[in-house]
Design a protein around this motif. Structure first.
Motif, PDB file in Angstrom:
ATOM      1  N   GLU A  50       3.345  -9.800   4.327  1.00 22.62           N
ATOM      2  CA  GLU A  50       3.182 -11.140   3.795  1.00 22.62           C
ATOM      3  C   GLU A  50       4.210 -12.104   4.383  1.00 22.62           C
ATOM      4  O   GLU A  50       5.327 -11.690   4.736  1.00 22.62           O
ATOM      5  CB  GLU A  50       3.313 -11.114   2.264  1.00 22.62           C
ATOM      6  N   PRO A  51       3.871 -13.388   4.486  1.00 21.92           N
ATOM      7  CA  PRO A  51       4.832 -14.352   5.038  1.00 21.92           C
ATOM      8  C   PRO A  51       5.977 -14.647   4.083  1.00 21.92           C
ATOM      9  O   PRO A  51       7.037 -15.102   4.504  1.00 21.92           O
ATOM     10  CB  PRO A  51       3.976 -15.596   5.296  1.00 21.92           C
ATOM     11  N   GLU A  52       5.776 -14.411   2.777  1.00 17.92           N
ATOM     12  CA  GLU A  52       6.823 -14.670   1.798  1.00 17.92           C
ATOM     13  C   GLU A  52       7.665 -13.418   1.552  1.00 17.92           C
ATOM     14  O   GLU A  52       7.211 -12.295   1.768  1.00 17.92           O
ATOM     15  CB  GLU A  52       6.231 -15.122   0.454  1.00 17.92           C
ATOM     16  N   THR A  53       8.879 -13.617   1.091  1.00 19.23           N
ATOM     17  CA  THR A  53       9.721 -12.530   0.604  1.00 19.23           C
ATOM     18  C   THR A  53       9.840 -12.657  -0.912  1.00 19.23           C
ATOM     19  O   THR A  53       9.415 -13.666  -1.499  1.00 19.23           O
ATOM     20  CB  THR A  53      11.120 -12.578   1.235  1.00 19.23           C
ATOM     21  N   ASP A  54      10.423 -11.639  -1.549  1.00 25.74           N
ATOM     22  CA  ASP A  54      10.634 -11.746  -2.992  1.00 25.74           C
ATOM     23  C   ASP A  54      11.896 -12.556  -3.271  1.00 25.74           C
ATOM     24  O   ASP A  54      12.522 -13.098  -2.349  1.00 25.74           O
ATOM     25  CB  ASP A  54      10.671 -10.363  -3.644  1.00 25.74           C
ATOM     26  N   ALA A  55      12.286 -12.645  -4.533  1.00 26.42           N
ATOM     27  CA  ALA A  55      13.421 -13.482  -4.920  1.00 26.42           C
ATOM     28  C   ALA A  55      14.727 -13.020  -4.281  1.00 26.42           C
ATOM     29  O   ALA A  55      15.655 -13.821  -4.109  1.00 26.42           O
ATOM     30  CB  ALA A  55      13.557 -13.492  -6.442  1.00 26.42           C
ATOM     31  N   GLU A  56      14.801 -11.739  -3.925  1.00 26.09           N
ATOM     32  CA  GLU A  56      16.003 -11.198  -3.289  1.00 26.09           C
ATOM     33  C   GLU A  56      15.927 -11.243  -1.774  1.00 26.09           C
ATOM     34  O   GLU A  56      16.795 -10.705  -1.082  1.00 26.09           O
ATOM     35  CB  GLU A  56      16.236  -9.747  -3.750  1.00 26.09           C
ATOM     36  N   GLY A  57      14.878 -11.858  -1.234  1.00 23.30           N
ATOM     37  CA  GLY A  57      14.738 -11.953   0.216  1.00 23.30           C
ATOM     38  C   GLY A  57      14.203 -10.705   0.872  1.00 23.30           C
ATOM     39  O   GLY A  57      14.321 -10.545   2.085  1.00 23.30           O
ATOM     40  N   ARG A  58      13.566  -9.816   0.107  1.00 17.45           N
ATOM     41  CA  ARG A  58      13.052  -8.571   0.668  1.00 17.45           C
ATOM     42  C   ARG A  58      11.613  -8.749   1.142  1.00 17.45           C
ATOM     43  O   ARG A  58      10.784  -9.307   0.414  1.00 17.45           O
ATOM     44  CB  ARG A  58      13.132  -7.462  -0.390  1.00 17.45           C
ATOM     45  N   PRO A  59      11.297  -8.307   2.350  1.00 19.18           N
ATOM     46  CA  PRO A  59       9.930  -8.426   2.882  1.00 19.18           C
ATOM     47  C   PRO A  59       8.926  -7.711   1.984  1.00 19.18           C
ATOM     48  O   PRO A  59       9.222  -6.662   1.409  1.00 19.18           O
ATOM     49  CB  PRO A  59      10.018  -7.766   4.259  1.00 19.18           C
ATOM     50  N   ARG A  60       7.736  -8.284   1.905  1.00 21.11           N
ATOM     51  CA  ARG A  60       6.682  -7.779   1.018  1.00 21.11           C
ATOM     52  C   ARG A  60       5.493  -7.318   1.849  1.00 21.11           C
ATOM     53  O   ARG A  60       5.049  -8.013   2.767  1.00 21.11           O
ATOM     54  CB  ARG A  60       6.260  -8.886   0.060  1.00 21.11           C
ATOM     55  N   VAL A  61       4.966  -6.156   1.519  1.00 19.13           N
ATOM     56  CA  VAL A  61       3.826  -5.575   2.223  1.00 19.13           C
ATOM     57  C   VAL A  61       2.743  -5.234   1.216  1.00 19.13           C
ATOM     58  O   VAL A  61       3.027  -4.642   0.164  1.00 19.13           O
ATOM     59  CB  VAL A  61       4.223  -4.301   3.009  1.00 19.13           C
ATOM     60  N   LEU A  62       1.499  -5.618   1.521  1.00 16.70           N
ATOM     61  CA  LEU A  62       0.342  -5.208   0.728  1.00 16.70           C
ATOM     62  C   LEU A  62      -0.370  -4.078   1.438  1.00 16.70           C
ATOM     63  O   LEU A  62      -0.532  -4.120   2.659  1.00 16.70           O
ATOM     64  CB  LEU A  62      -0.639  -6.378   0.552  1.00 16.70           C
ATOM     65  N   ILE A  63      -0.789  -3.066   0.679  1.00 19.38           N
ATOM     66  CA  ILE A  63      -1.544  -1.946   1.237  1.00 19.38           C
ATOM     67  C   ILE A  63      -2.751  -1.678   0.351  1.00 19.38           C
ATOM     68  O   ILE A  63      -2.626  -1.631  -0.878  1.00 19.38           O
ATOM     69  CB  ILE A  63      -0.706  -0.661   1.327  1.00 19.38           C
ATOM     70  N   GLN A  64      -3.902  -1.519   0.966  1.00 19.72           N
ATOM     71  CA  GLN A  64      -5.132  -1.199   0.241  1.00 19.72           C
ATOM     72  C   GLN A  64      -5.658   0.139   0.750  1.00 19.72           C
ATOM     73  O   GLN A  64      -5.819   0.349   1.947  1.00 19.72           O
ATOM     74  CB  GLN A  64      -6.179  -2.285   0.470  1.00 19.72           C
ATOM     75  N   SER A  65      -5.930   1.056  -0.186  1.00 21.03           N
ATOM     76  CA  SER A  65      -6.411   2.372   0.195  1.00 21.03           C
ATOM     77  C   SER A  65      -7.050   3.050  -1.005  1.00 21.03           C
ATOM     78  O   SER A  65      -6.759   2.713  -2.158  1.00 21.03           O
ATOM     79  CB  SER A  65      -5.252   3.231   0.713  1.00 21.03           C
TER      80      SER A  65
END
Length: 243
Positions: A50-65
């Motif tokens: 995702e282009p956004e990070t969380d409140a702590e600046g950690r990269p966010r990844v979505l996974i569908q399976s």
């Protein structure tokens, strides 16, 4: 079919490696969803950084399976900062009851391209990118309805992309990866966000499971949706986007 959202630790060297190398990110994710002795089946998972990070600046990844992850299979414990509970998409989105005319907001990172002398060439002009998405919609059971609501159009006007009445095209990026043996991969990608309307429920449910376009191993093709608040739409609106 479940959707998982995880947050990576940017202080972890292996996490930074995967964030810079989409092919390696896919390989790491496969470790969590499939045991070591089981190869990751083609098309078994879709994911997107995702282009956004969380409140702590950690990269966010979505996974569908359809497979269930076991995050302890990832060999470096510091790689994963946080994993949120998986969401049952069939239940959450009532996928079995989707019907033509239903409107969703969507996000999709994809590789808009055309074939030139037998090779895929990325489409870099926003008009061509939007037209590519319209064609994909015709194949996969959805259309991009034109909005007559000025407030919605204003909300789509952001400095990092070009807004249309139905979709915003932004975050152009050349994804890079390294396969086993050192073979380099480069895939052009853009982020699409906006609204779509279902035209064929069967095909639409299928594309939610299989993704759109090429480069799925590189984190492309995941079509994520949420119901739009401005329901209902009629099928008469769908003809406005015909090419």
């Amino acid at each position: 079919m479940r959707l998982h959202r995880i947050h990576l630790n940017p202080r972890c060297r292996e996490a930074r490696r995967d964030l810079a190398d989409a092919y390696q990110m896919h390989a790491t994710l496969c470790r969590a969803f499939f045991p070591p002795e089981t190869p990751c089946p083609a098309g078994s998972l879709l994911w997107r950084l995702e282009p956004e990070t969380d409140a702590e600046g950690r990269p966010r990844v979505l996974i569908q399976s359809r497979a269930t992850p076991d995050w302890s299979r990832i060999p470096v414990s510091a790689w994963l900062a946080r994993a949120e509970p998986g969401i049952d998409l069939v239940q959450k989105l009532a996928l079995d009851t989707i019907k033509p005319g239903q409107v969703f907001r969507f996000r999709l990172r994809a590789n808009p391209c055309k074939m030139v002398q037998g090779k895929r060439q990325g489409l870099v002009h926003p008009d061509a990118q939007r037209e590519w998405l319209v064609r994909k919609g015709e194949q996969h059971g959805f259309a991009l309805p034109e909005s007559d609501t000025p407030d919605y159009f204003d909300a789509m006007q952001r400095p990092d992309g070009l807004a249309y009445r139905d979709v915003r095209v932004s975050h152009e990026q050349m994804l890079r990866g390294t396969q086993h043996g050192g073979h380099a991969i480069r895939v052009y990608s853009v982020l699409f966000e906006g609204r779509l309307a279902v035209t064929d429920a069967v095909q639409f449910r299928k594309v939610l499971a299989t993704g759109i376009g090429h480069g799925k191993v590189m984190g492309l093709g995941l079509l994520s949706i949420v119901p739009a608040t401005d329901q209902p739409w009629t099928t008469a609106n769908l003809g406005k986007t015909a090419l």
